[in-house]
Write an enzyme that holds these catalytic residues in place. Structure first.
Site, PDB file in Angstrom:
ATOM      1  N   GLY A  43       0.785  -1.238   0.000  1.00 50.55           N
ATOM      2  CA  GLY A  43       0.000   0.000   0.000  1.00 50.55           C
ATOM      3  C   GLY A  43       0.813   1.283   0.000  1.00 50.55           C
ATOM      4  O   GLY A  43       0.442   2.268  -0.644  1.00 50.55           O
ATOM      5  N   ASP A 102      -3.939   2.125  11.596  1.00 48.06           N
ATOM      6  CA  ASP A 102      -5.304   1.901  12.086  1.00 48.06           C
ATOM      7  C   ASP A 102      -5.207   1.329  13.507  1.00 48.06           C
ATOM      8  O   ASP A 102      -5.011   2.070  14.466  1.00 48.06           O
ATOM      9  CB  ASP A 102      -6.026   0.968  11.107  1.00 48.06           C
ATOM     10  CG  ASP A 102      -7.480   0.723  11.454  1.00 48.06           C
ATOM     11  OD1 ASP A 102      -8.014   1.424  12.338  1.00 48.06           O
ATOM     12  OD2 ASP A 102      -8.106  -0.163  10.835  1.00 48.06           O
ATOM     13  N   ASP A 158      -5.763  -0.419  -0.882  1.00 48.27           N
ATOM     14  CA  ASP A 158      -6.604  -1.353  -1.627  1.00 48.27           C
ATOM     15  C   ASP A 158      -7.769  -1.870  -0.803  1.00 48.27           C
ATOM     16  O   ASP A 158      -7.803  -1.761   0.412  1.00 48.27           O
ATOM     17  CB  ASP A 158      -5.774  -2.573  -2.042  1.00 48.27           C
ATOM     18  CG  ASP A 158      -5.466  -3.488  -0.848  1.00 48.27           C
ATOM     19  OD1 ASP A 158      -4.929  -2.981   0.141  1.00 48.27           O
ATOM     20  OD2 ASP A 158      -5.794  -4.698  -0.908  1.00 48.27           O
TER      21      ASP A 158
END
Ligand code: IMP
Ligand code: MG
Length: 181
Positions: A43, A102, A158
Site C-alpha cells: 500500500g 489503524d 486497496d
C-alpha cells in the site's frame, strides 16, 4: 471503479500538498543523519515514490512485506513477515513509511522488530492515521492527515487488491466491503 466510491475525501492535489509538507519536515529533521526509508509493501509504495522525491537529504530505501489484513477490511492482529529487508540496519536512522495506521498492530510489531536490529533510530511516517481504531500502544512521528473510521481506498490503498491505482482517496461504499469482506 468510481461507482464503488461513496465520496472523495482527498483529491490528487490535496495529497500532493500533504506529501510536500511531510517531505520538507523530514528533510529538515534528517540533516546530517543516515536516513533509510523502510516501506511496508504494497500500500505505501505510491506514497514512498512520491515522498522520496520531496526529500532533499541523502536517503536509501528498502522494502518489507507483511500480512496482517488478509483480504478483508478488519485487522486480524496476526502479523507475518512475507519478505524481509535486504539492508542491515546498523548505523541507519530508519523512517518507516506507512500508508495508513489503524489498530497499530502491524506497525507496533514492525517497529519492535526493527529496533531489535540496532539501528540509530526508528520513527514512523504515515500518510493517514485513524486514531479511533488504535489498539496497540504506538503513535506516528509524522502524520499526513487524520481520517475517520470507515474504509478508504486509492493512492496505493486497496480493498481486495483493487483500487490502488485511483489517484485520489475515496471512501469505499459500505455495501462493497460488508458483502464481500
Ligand atoms: P493496522 O495494523 O490495523 O494498523 O493496519 C494497518 C494496515 O491495514 C495498513 O497498512 C493498510 O494496509 C490496512 N488498512 C487499514 N485501514 C485501511 C483502509 O481504510 N483502507 C485500506 N487499507 C487499510
Ligand atoms: Mg499496508
Amino acid at each position: 471503479m468510481i461507482n464503488d466510491i461513496e465520496q472523495i475525501v482527498f483529491t490528487k492535489e490535496q495529497i500532493s500538498e500533504t506529501v510536500k509538507r511531510l517531505g520538507k519536515q523530514i528533510s529538515d529533521d534528517y540533516k546530517g543523519k543516515n536516513l533509510l526509508l523502510v516501506t511496508v509493501l504494497k500500500g505505501a509504495v505510491v506514497f514512498l515514490t512520491d515522498i522520496m522525491r520531496e526529500i532533499t537529504v541523502p536517503c536509501s530505501i528498502d522494502f518489507m512485506s507483511v500480512s496482517s489484513y488478509g483480504s478483508g477490511a478488519k485487522s486480524s492482529g496476526v502479523v507475518k513477515i512475507v519478505k524481509d529487508l535486504d539492508i542491515n540496519l546498523e548505523g541507519y536512522d530508519v523512517l518507516i513509511i506507512e500508508d495508513i495506521l489503524d489498530s497499530g498492530r502491524t506497525l507496533n510489531y514492525i517497529k519492535d522488530l526493527l529496533l531489535s536490529r540496532n539501528p540509530r533510530s526508528v520513527r514512523i511516517c504515515t500518510l493517514f492515521d485513524k486514531p479511533e481504531g488504535r489498539v496497540a500502544p504506538i503513535e506516528p512521528d509524522y502524520v499526513g492527515a487524520l481520517v475517520p473510521n470507515g474504509f478508504i481506498v486509492g493512492y496505493g490503498l486497496d480493498y481486495n487488491e483493487k483500487y490502488r491505482n485511483l489517484p485520489y482517496i475515496g471512501i469505499l461504499k459500505k455495501e462493497i466491503y460488508e458483502t464481500n469482506g
